[in-house]
Design a protein around this motif. Structure first.
Motif, PDB file in Angstrom:
ATOM      1  N   VAL A  27       2.854  -4.212   3.674  1.00 38.55           N
ATOM      2  CA  VAL A  27       3.127  -5.675   2.840  1.00 38.55           C
ATOM      3  C   VAL A  27       3.525  -4.866   1.388  1.00 38.55           C
ATOM      4  O   VAL A  27       4.243  -5.674   0.537  1.00 38.55           O
ATOM      5  CB  VAL A  27       2.319  -6.452   2.693  1.00 38.55           C
ATOM      6  CG1 VAL A  27       2.809  -8.101   1.936  1.00 38.55           C
ATOM      7  CG2 VAL A  27       2.194  -7.424   4.423  1.00 38.55           C
ATOM      8  N   SER A  28       2.402  -4.075   0.958  1.00 37.26           N
ATOM      9  CA  SER A  28       2.522  -3.644  -0.469  1.00 37.26           C
ATOM     10  C   SER A  28       3.240  -2.901  -0.481  1.00 37.26           C
ATOM     11  O   SER A  28       3.952  -2.815  -1.409  1.00 37.26           O
ATOM     12  CB  SER A  28       1.129  -2.999  -0.096  1.00 37.26           C
ATOM     13  OG  SER A  28      -0.042  -3.567  -0.091  1.00 37.26           O
ATOM     14  N   ARG A  29       3.889  -2.085   0.179  1.00 38.99           N
ATOM     15  CA  ARG A  29       4.730  -1.059  -0.129  1.00 38.99           C
ATOM     16  C   ARG A  29       5.590  -2.383  -0.555  1.00 38.99           C
ATOM     17  O   ARG A  29       7.020  -1.975  -1.526  1.00 38.99           O
ATOM     18  CB  ARG A  29       4.854   0.145   0.844  1.00 38.99           C
ATOM     19  CG  ARG A  29       4.432   1.197   0.838  1.00 38.99           C
ATOM     20  CD  ARG A  29       5.189   1.628   1.451  1.00 38.99           C
ATOM     21  NE  ARG A  29       3.720   2.500   2.899  1.00 38.99           N
ATOM     22  CZ  ARG A  29       4.197   1.851   4.131  1.00 38.99           C
ATOM     23  NH1 ARG A  29       5.337   1.231   4.584  1.00 38.99           N
ATOM     24  NH2 ARG A  29       2.975   2.401   5.283  1.00 38.99           N
ATOM     25  N   GLN A  35      -6.829   8.017   3.118  1.00 42.37           N
ATOM     26  CA  GLN A  35      -7.918   8.284   2.853  1.00 42.37           C
ATOM     27  C   GLN A  35      -8.916   6.544   3.241  1.00 42.37           C
ATOM     28  O   GLN A  35      -9.676   6.796   3.019  1.00 42.37           O
ATOM     29  CB  GLN A  35      -7.862   8.423   1.316  1.00 42.37           C
ATOM     30  CG  GLN A  35      -8.609   8.861   0.520  1.00 42.37           C
ATOM     31  CD  GLN A  35      -8.343   9.953  -1.193  1.00 42.37           C
ATOM     32  OE1 GLN A  35      -7.344   8.285  -1.791  1.00 42.37           O
ATOM     33  NE2 GLN A  35      -8.166  10.238  -1.462  1.00 42.37           N
ATOM     34  N   ILE A  36      -8.152   5.958   2.650  1.00 40.47           N
ATOM     35  CA  ILE A  36      -8.326   4.571   2.609  1.00 40.47           C
ATOM     36  C   ILE A  36      -8.461   4.241   3.813  1.00 40.47           C
ATOM     37  O   ILE A  36     -10.383   3.371   4.075  1.00 40.47           O
ATOM     38  CB  ILE A  36      -7.333   3.124   1.949  1.00 40.47           C
ATOM     39  CG1 ILE A  36      -6.734   3.284   1.121  1.00 40.47           C
ATOM     40  CG2 ILE A  36      -7.458   1.120   2.384  1.00 40.47           C
ATOM     41  CD1 ILE A  36      -5.862   2.787   0.171  1.00 40.47           C
ATOM     42  N   VAL A  37      -8.301   4.208   4.918  1.00 42.65           N
ATOM     43  CA  VAL A  37      -8.863   4.459   6.236  1.00 42.65           C
ATOM     44  C   VAL A  37      -9.610   5.076   6.732  1.00 42.65           C
ATOM     45  O   VAL A  37     -11.174   4.362   6.928  1.00 42.65           O
ATOM     46  CB  VAL A  37      -7.713   3.901   7.317  1.00 42.65           C
ATOM     47  CG1 VAL A  37      -8.365   4.025   9.088  1.00 42.65           C
ATOM     48  CG2 VAL A  37      -6.246   3.749   6.904  1.00 42.65           C
ATOM     49  N   LEU A  39       6.534  -4.470  -1.097  1.00 38.79           N
ATOM     50  CA  LEU A  39       6.209  -5.232  -2.667  1.00 38.79           C
ATOM     51  C   LEU A  39       6.221  -4.836  -4.221  1.00 38.79           C
ATOM     52  O   LEU A  39       6.945  -4.475  -4.961  1.00 38.79           O
ATOM     53  CB  LEU A  39       4.717  -5.953  -3.001  1.00 38.79           C
ATOM     54  CG  LEU A  39       4.350  -6.819  -4.347  1.00 38.79           C
ATOM     55  CD1 LEU A  39       5.121  -8.431  -3.524  1.00 38.79           C
ATOM     56  CD2 LEU A  39       3.532  -6.894  -4.510  1.00 38.79           C
ATOM     57  N   GLU A  40       6.446  -2.949  -3.440  1.00 39.35           N
ATOM     58  CA  GLU A  40       6.515  -2.273  -4.955  1.00 39.35           C
ATOM     59  C   GLU A  40       8.035  -2.484  -4.854  1.00 39.35           C
ATOM     60  O   GLU A  40       8.594  -2.766  -5.859  1.00 39.35           O
ATOM     61  CB  GLU A  40       5.470  -0.590  -4.204  1.00 39.35           C
ATOM     62  CG  GLU A  40       3.913  -0.975  -4.847  1.00 39.35           C
ATOM     63  CD  GLU A  40       3.647  -0.063  -4.243  1.00 39.35           C
ATOM     64  OE1 GLU A  40       3.579   1.631  -4.893  1.00 39.35           O
ATOM     65  OE2 GLU A  40       2.552   0.266  -3.558  1.00 39.35           O
ATOM     66  N   LEU A  41       8.659  -1.824  -3.808  1.00 40.02           N
ATOM     67  CA  LEU A  41       9.454  -1.591  -3.505  1.00 40.02           C
ATOM     68  C   LEU A  41      10.160  -1.846  -2.168  1.00 40.02           C
ATOM     69  O   LEU A  41      10.010  -0.589  -1.487  1.00 40.02           O
ATOM     70  CB  LEU A  41      10.361  -0.390  -4.206  1.00 40.02           C
ATOM     71  CG  LEU A  41      11.853  -0.021  -3.865  1.00 40.02           C
ATOM     72  CD1 LEU A  41      12.518  -0.363  -5.427  1.00 40.02           C
ATOM     73  CD2 LEU A  41      11.967   1.854  -4.441  1.00 40.02           C
TER      74      LEU A  41
END
Ligand SMILES: C=C(O[C@@H]1C=C(C(=O)O)C=C[C@H]1O)C(=O)O
Length: 358
Positions: free
Chosen positions: A78-80, A50-52, A82-84
């Protein structure tokens, strides 16, 4: 403007980008905490799509969709993390096409686990050693990867996403001359995809000249250890194992593509605006004519577009019975799909609904 002035501009833009990326990561961290408290999954392929899509539709600059996607897949990875941090298993070794497919989705930052065969990728997820696995499912010239669909039938793992990449093979060897080559290593499917090349250069060789191994990158490693051998492998594998490339792009078709599944345990995607569903159908073996046709009519009568049907032997007893892997457009909770799943509940195993990439 001078080079120095232009570079100063780039530096200033990079500073702004870094600040914005860090701000994004702050928000992502909160999302991670929220997910942890509600025990929901980290990876949301439909949200990433959806973002893309949104960025692509509003984009007015020099970047095209492929460029936006490449940059954002890295940001998502990278975001994921950071989450876990979640480990990704794939059919290895390093440098295999599956590795390339895994990196295209999970980025360079993820923690990867290369495994020697498709079954061990499934097992690593089942036992929790890895959160996701990447396995090949089919090639547009060679057809289905039987081992993958048999394991989807045997286990309870689900399809999280599909990825397609273009496959280019190279012929790599440490031999100085073709006549010095006593064997060629590769994977069965790769031999099949380079038939024209092999006929041109190695017609009439004994069967043991062609040595089948688990993966094309294992082929590259073996070829690196024996100067009287060669490998049909990926460009990256040849480079990784330092085997000189003698011929490039040796595949029969320039449109050679392989499709991969990302698989996971207890995973359900949310609906997107473009989903595909994969099921296994074990139709009753009562020998009545028209069983399969009647089942297919369930889809036709509801206007569901079928994309694929593959049959596999049941492998029980001495009879010739089959089950079917089927794919169609739609999400499993769509009303029409639910009707079929309810009517044939004992015959259908749902393998996943996911963003359609092909
Ligand atoms: C931040 C989220 O988690 C993950 C990271 C995303 C991102 O960086 O935008 C998007 C979807 C998820 O795979 C989210 O679910 O929104």
């Amino acid at each position: 403007m001078s080079l120095e002035e232009l570079r100063n501009q780039i530096d200033s833009l990079d500073n702004q980008m870094l600040e914005i990326l860090n701000k994004r990561m702050e928000v992502v961290k909160h999302v991670g905490e929220l997910k942890k408290s509600t025990q929901t999954v980290i990876y949301r392929p439909e949200r990433e799509k959806q973002i893309v899509d949104r960025l692509d539709s509003m984009n007015k600059g020099l970047l095209n969709r492929a460029a936006i996607e490449a940059i954002y897949l890295e940001i998502f990875a990278v975001s994921r993390n950071l989450e876990l941090p979640e480990r990704i298993a794939y059919l290895g070794p390093e440098g295999s096409f599956t590795h390339q497919a895994a990196e295209s989705r999970f980025g360079a930052m993820s923690d990867y686990l290369a495994l020697p065969n498709i079954r061990s990728v499934f097992e690593s997820i089942d036992t929790g050693r890895a959160r996701f696995g990447v396995v090949p499912i089919e090639n547009n010239l060679e057809g289905i990867v039987k081992e993958t669909i048999d394991l989807l039938n045997e286990t309870d793992l689900k399809i999280v996403a599909e990825v397609a990449i273009s496959v280019h093979f190279t012929f790599a060897t440490k031999a100085e001359k073709l006549s010095e080559i006593k064997k060629i290593y590769s994977k069965d499917i790769a031999f099949g995809q380079c038939e024209k090349f092999l006929n041109d250069y190695f017609a009439g060789k004994e069967d043991d000249f062609f040595v089948q191994v688990d993966s094309t990158s294992k082929a590259a490693r073996l070829a690196s250890q024996d100067p009287n051998s060669a490998a049909i492998c990926s460009h990256i594998a040849a480079k990784l194992f330092d085997v000189p490339i003698l011929f490039d792009n040796i595949q029969d078709s320039a449109q050679n593509r392989t499709r991969f599944f990302i698989i996971g345990k207890d995973f359900i995607n949310q609906k997107s605006d473009n989903d595909k569903t994969t099921i296994i159908a074990r139709l009753p073996e009562d020998g009545k004519p028209g069983t399969l046709m009647k089942f297919l009519q369930e889809f036709e009568s509801r206007g569901i577009n079928l994309l694929k049907i593959e049959s596999r032997p049941v492998k029980e007893g001495d009879h010739f019975n089959f089950w079917f892997l089927m794919e169609f457009d739609g999400y499993f909770l769509d009303e029409s799909v639910q009707e079929i799943m309810a009517k044939h509940a004992s015959e259908i195993k749902w393998l996943g609904s996911y963003v359609k990439a092909i």
